[in-house]
Design an enzyme around this catalytic site. Sequence first.
Site, PDB file in Angstrom:
ATOM      1  N   GLU A  49       0.845  -1.183   0.000  1.00 18.83           N
ATOM      2  CA  GLU A  49       0.000   0.000   0.000  1.00 18.83           C
ATOM      3  C   GLU A  49       0.887   1.242   0.000  1.00 18.83           C
ATOM      4  OE1 GLU A  49      -2.556  -0.176   3.381  1.00 18.83           O
ATOM      5  OE2 GLU A  49      -3.864  -1.696   2.507  1.00 18.83           O
ATOM      6  N   ASP A  60      -5.525   8.527  10.524  1.00 21.58           N
ATOM      7  CA  ASP A  60      -4.156   8.095  10.794  1.00 21.58           C
ATOM      8  C   ASP A  60      -3.683   8.580  12.148  1.00 21.58           C
ATOM      9  OD1 ASP A  60      -3.883   6.889   8.273  1.00 21.58           O
ATOM     10  OD2 ASP A  60      -3.469   8.829   7.352  1.00 21.58           O
ATOM     11  N   TYR A 174     -10.563  -4.546   3.630  1.00 25.14           N
ATOM     12  CA  TYR A 174      -9.619  -4.158   4.677  1.00 25.14           C
ATOM     13  C   TYR A 174     -10.395  -3.983   5.977  1.00 25.14           C
ATOM     14  CZ  TYR A 174      -5.712  -1.416   6.733  1.00 25.14           C
ATOM     15  OH  TYR A 174      -4.687  -0.956   7.509  1.00 25.14           O
TER      16      TYR A 174
END
Length: 263
Positions: A49, A60, A174
């Site tokens: 990725e 994040d 995911y």
Amino acid sequence: MSLIRQTFVELKRSGRGGFIPFITAGDPDLATTELLLIKLAKAGADIIELGVPFSDPVADGEVIQRASERALRKGVTLDDALICIAHAKQHIDAPIVLFSYFNPLLKFGEDRLANESKQAGVDAVLVTDLIPEEAQHWTETLNRFELDPIFLVAPTSSDERLARIAEQARGFIYAVSRAGVTGARDEMTRDAETLVKRVRSVSDLPVAVGFGVSTAEQVREVWRFADAAVVGSAIINEIEKLAGSPDLVDRIGEFARSLLAPK
């Protein structure tokens, strides 16, 4: 069959779990990013990725936020990320997932992004903040260019949303191991295993687990119940610590291999 699905078929045939490292384009610089993509593939990455640096990466944790900030200070753009991929793909066969927030992709243009991603050798695109209820046109565009749309699911995702994602996703799904932002953690939670079971009740796509996977032990734990483990913050943390080191690329390769080390 896409290269990503073919990769998972081969993993299943060989009886092992997949390893998916994440790095940020332009951290510490673009030339090193290209070398890291090649090194990670040679170190055993099944899929890689590559994150597009973004000014407000709300999903994040601090480590990846700092990586984005370092890249943005150097003016790294989505164009640069695609050029990195195109150069690296001349040397590696590992599938590459372009990982981004939606705003840079919208600014770039959906059709242009899909076309240039395909030309660069991108195999899939994961948009962290695009919800499935608003993604139909986007997924149709990616499918038209034979790019896999990858979606995130979380422990808080409803059954209805999981089913909607299963209808649109390609390549793999995911699964976020826990609620909150990404970042290395000392322990995996049971939420991840429960979530994988829920995903598998609505989809036959492979499931990769990320957010908090940071050690070889955690990678093996994920492999026990999922098809692949995603490691991002732990790798970027090593990149940050090794900034300026002439052997950064080699040492990141060694770190990646250590995550695949058997007991």
